[in-house]
Design an enzyme around this catalytic site. Structure first.
Site, PDB file in Angstrom:
ATOM      1  N   ASN A  55       1.037  -1.220  -0.082  1.00 59.88           N
ATOM      2  CA  ASN A  55       0.188   0.051  -0.042  1.00 59.88           C
ATOM      3  C   ASN A  55       0.928   1.304  -0.026  1.00 59.88           C
ATOM      4  O   ASN A  55       0.378   2.402   0.351  1.00 59.88           O
ATOM      5  CB  ASN A  55      -1.077   0.101   1.342  1.00 59.88           C
ATOM      6  CG  ASN A  55      -2.068  -0.869   1.095  1.00 59.88           C
ATOM      7  OD1 ASN A  55      -2.631  -1.169  -0.082  1.00 59.88           O
ATOM      8  ND2 ASN A  55      -2.329  -1.487   2.055  1.00 59.88           N
ATOM      9  N   HIS A 141     -15.129  -1.240   4.381  1.00 59.12           N
ATOM     10  CA  HIS A 141     -14.110  -1.933   5.172  1.00 59.12           C
ATOM     11  C   HIS A 141     -14.504  -2.544   6.586  1.00 59.12           C
ATOM     12  O   HIS A 141     -15.466  -2.177   7.023  1.00 59.12           O
ATOM     13  CB  HIS A 141     -12.863  -0.938   5.451  1.00 59.12           C
ATOM     14  CG  HIS A 141     -11.600  -1.812   5.643  1.00 59.12           C
ATOM     15  ND1 HIS A 141     -11.419  -1.869   6.920  1.00 59.12           N
ATOM     16  CD2 HIS A 141     -10.772  -2.218   4.841  1.00 59.12           C
ATOM     17  CE1 HIS A 141     -10.112  -2.591   6.995  1.00 59.12           C
ATOM     18  NE2 HIS A 141      -9.668  -2.824   5.755  1.00 59.12           N
ATOM     19  N   GLU A 184     -16.754   4.749   1.882  1.00 58.77           N
ATOM     20  CA  GLU A 184     -15.377   5.052   1.496  1.00 58.77           C
ATOM     21  C   GLU A 184     -15.288   5.775   0.106  1.00 58.77           C
ATOM     22  O   GLU A 184     -16.335   5.957  -0.382  1.00 58.77           O
ATOM     23  CB  GLU A 184     -14.409   3.825   1.101  1.00 58.77           C
ATOM     24  CG  GLU A 184     -14.721   2.936   2.414  1.00 58.77           C
ATOM     25  CD  GLU A 184     -13.756   1.534   2.319  1.00 58.77           C
ATOM     26  OE1 GLU A 184     -12.777   1.425   1.424  1.00 58.77           O
ATOM     27  OE2 GLU A 184     -14.307   0.559   2.693  1.00 58.77           O
ATOM     28  N   SER A 188     -11.270  -0.225  -1.148  1.00 60.32           N
ATOM     29  CA  SER A 188     -10.073  -0.814  -1.021  1.00 60.32           C
ATOM     30  C   SER A 188      -9.952  -1.893  -1.701  1.00 60.32           C
ATOM     31  O   SER A 188      -8.490  -2.371  -2.148  1.00 60.32           O
ATOM     32  CB  SER A 188      -9.660  -1.018   0.740  1.00 60.32           C
ATOM     33  OG  SER A 188     -10.664  -1.956   1.155  1.00 60.32           O
ATOM     34  N   ASP A 213     -14.589   7.511   4.517  1.00 62.89           N
ATOM     35  CA  ASP A 213     -13.343   6.899   4.706  1.00 62.89           C
ATOM     36  C   ASP A 213     -12.166   7.294   3.490  1.00 62.89           C
ATOM     37  O   ASP A 213     -12.807   6.734   2.562  1.00 62.89           O
ATOM     38  CB  ASP A 213     -13.463   5.453   4.983  1.00 62.89           C
ATOM     39  CG  ASP A 213     -11.998   4.634   5.340  1.00 62.89           C
ATOM     40  OD1 ASP A 213     -11.111   5.184   4.932  1.00 62.89           O
ATOM     41  OD2 ASP A 213     -12.277   3.794   6.069  1.00 62.89           O
ATOM     42  N   HIS A 216      -7.618   5.484   1.141  1.00 62.50           N
ATOM     43  CA  HIS A 216      -6.886   5.148  -0.144  1.00 62.50           C
ATOM     44  C   HIS A 216      -7.111   6.254  -1.115  1.00 62.50           C
ATOM     45  O   HIS A 216      -6.580   6.002  -2.073  1.00 62.50           O
ATOM     46  CB  HIS A 216      -7.561   3.832  -0.621  1.00 62.50           C
ATOM     47  CG  HIS A 216      -7.116   2.493  -0.117  1.00 62.50           C
ATOM     48  ND1 HIS A 216      -6.025   2.113  -0.224  1.00 62.50           N
ATOM     49  CD2 HIS A 216      -7.898   1.866   1.032  1.00 62.50           C
ATOM     50  CE1 HIS A 216      -5.993   0.914   0.543  1.00 62.50           C
ATOM     51  NE2 HIS A 216      -6.981   0.792   1.163  1.00 62.50           N
ATOM     52  N   LYS A 244      -0.962   4.247   4.099  1.00 60.62           N
ATOM     53  CA  LYS A 244      -1.229   4.116   2.734  1.00 60.62           C
ATOM     54  C   LYS A 244      -0.151   5.154   1.943  1.00 60.62           C
ATOM     55  O   LYS A 244       0.908   4.738   1.966  1.00 60.62           O
ATOM     56  CB  LYS A 244      -2.817   4.307   2.336  1.00 60.62           C
ATOM     57  CG  LYS A 244      -3.475   3.290   3.188  1.00 60.62           C
ATOM     58  CD  LYS A 244      -3.053   1.888   2.960  1.00 60.62           C
ATOM     59  CE  LYS A 244      -4.539   1.119   3.746  1.00 60.62           C
ATOM     60  NZ  LYS A 244      -4.465   1.248   4.994  1.00 60.62           N
TER      61      LYS A 244
END
Length: 396
Positions: A55, A141, A184, A188, A213, A216, A244
């Site tokens: 990541n 997640h 998110e 992910s 979220d 990423h 990340k």
């Protein structure tokens, strides 16, 4: 002798063996593997392999500025913060990091947690409880789902990135109490983006709090890595990680000053744990310095990832709806995904087979995480090897 076992087996051994057999029968057994290093190339079984399981999106974990800031913090403050934040664990660098994260995310304030998982585990139960309702994307997640369980709020899951379904569920839920929407921004395991503007509009229409979220997205999308959440989205708060794109370790929330004070007083995963160590905080500050000085890093990564993804798609591989540096190759069957991963490893490409329950049933995949550790030529070579391996496995 008092305390000595009277049987040759422990009382839990039988059910542990049964659980292991059940996992093996479904090809869901996982095991730890030790690797000698991090980076674009990792030695596996004595052979170099291109690493697509990291990541470390912007290759900042090994950036000289990041390492120097971590070293300086270690030399100044020592190895540990020695206490929780509310005791004596708050150091000047914790406050500096929170100010800079707030600036990055265009919010009034920020609060740093020990990890991304701890951030979600602390934030969500601090916002809602047993009389409240959470509307969460079906592909959120595991840390979000675990935090929802801790909150004891009623969970309503809406179809992935489907604002019409979210609207229907919001309208159909008449329970009193607080209402919280969670999504998110970049997912992910699929690498696709949420329709944040539409979700934010629904949150306002239905008087809901909105948590996004950005684990990423931070560091990669937006101006200077600010992420996909824009000021006009009016999110109640955004969560992110330092592990990340920023290449280190930790989590954070960006929010209003009033919300920060609430979390300091109610988020148990913040209150009852030792503050992040100085070297970790120093590394995060170094990563933010790099983002400020080289704001083009995220766009460079996304350009490389797009070319890589397009090549795989044109060969007939299913990369889903990915539009980021995270590129799934969806296989479906868990056993097939495991075989594909092993063949790629034999061909010098390190990937991990992602299987249920991490992803939905019948959507097992290879997850390719593109990073700036990978040169354009390495990505071109890797695409050719992936396509060849997929052909040999009968996937295309």
């Amino acid at each position: 002798m008092s305390g000595s076992p009277t049987n040759s087996t422990r009382p839990e051994d039988d059910w542990l063996r049964d659980a292991a057999i059940a996992r093996e029968s479904k090809h869901l057994t996982r095991a730890l593997t030790e690797y000698p290093s991090c980076g674009a190339t990792i030695e596996v079984n004595g052979h170099p392999c291109l690493n697509f399981a990291s990541n470390d999106s912007l290759a900042l974990s090994q950036h000289p500025t990041v390492i120097a800031r971590a070293h300086d913090a270690l030399a100044t403050y020592g190895a540990g913060s020695t206490a929780s934040r509310l005791v004596t664990g708050t150091l000047p660098i914790h406050s500096e990091l929170e100010r800079k994260l707030a600036t990055l995310k265009h919010q009034e304030d920020a609060l740093v947690f020990g990890s991304g998982y701890m951030a979600n585990a602390g934030i969500i139960p601090a916002l809602v409880s047993r009389n409240d309702t959470i509307f969460a994307d079906r592909l959120c997640h595991a840390s979000i789902l675990d935090a929802i369980t801790l909150s004891r709020a009623t969970l309503v899951r809406y179809h992935h990135n489907d604002v019409n379904d979210l609207d229907k569920r919001l309208s159909a839920t008449t329970a009193n109490g607080r209402r919280l929407i969670i999504t998110e921004s970049i997912f992910s395991m699929d690498g696709d983006a949420a329709p944040l503007s539409e979700i934010a509009t629904l949150a306002k229409q239905h008087a809901c709090m909105l948590m996004i979220d950005e684990a990423h997205a931070t560091g990669i999308f937006g101006a200077k890595g600010s992420g996909l959440v824009q000021i006009d989205h009016q999110a109640t708060l955004t969560m992110g990680t330092l592990s990340k794109a920023l290449g280190g370790y930790g989590g954070f929330v960006a929010c209003s000053t009033l919300m920060k004070q609430h979390l300091i007083n109610t988020a148990r995963s913040f209150i009852y744990t030792t503050a992040p160590p100085p070297s970790v905080v120093g590394a995060a500050l170094g990563a933010l310095d790099v983002l400020q000085s080289t704001p083009e890093l995220g766009s460079s990564l996304l350009q490389r990832a797009k070319h890589f993804r397009d090549t795989l798609q044109h060969a007939g591989l299913d990369t889903g709806l990915s539009e980021s540096h995270i590129i799934p190759i969806i296989v479906g069957d868990s056993d097939a995904a495991t075989r594909f991963s092993k063949r790629l490893l034999d061909d010098g490409i390190l990937t991990i087979a992602i299987r249920p329950p991490t992803v939905p049933t019948k959507s097992a995949r290879i997850r390719l995480s593109t990073t700036l550790h990978h040169s354009e030529q390495q990505l071109t070579d890797a695409a050719a090897r992936i396509i060849a391996a997929a052909t040999q496995e009968g996937l295309i």
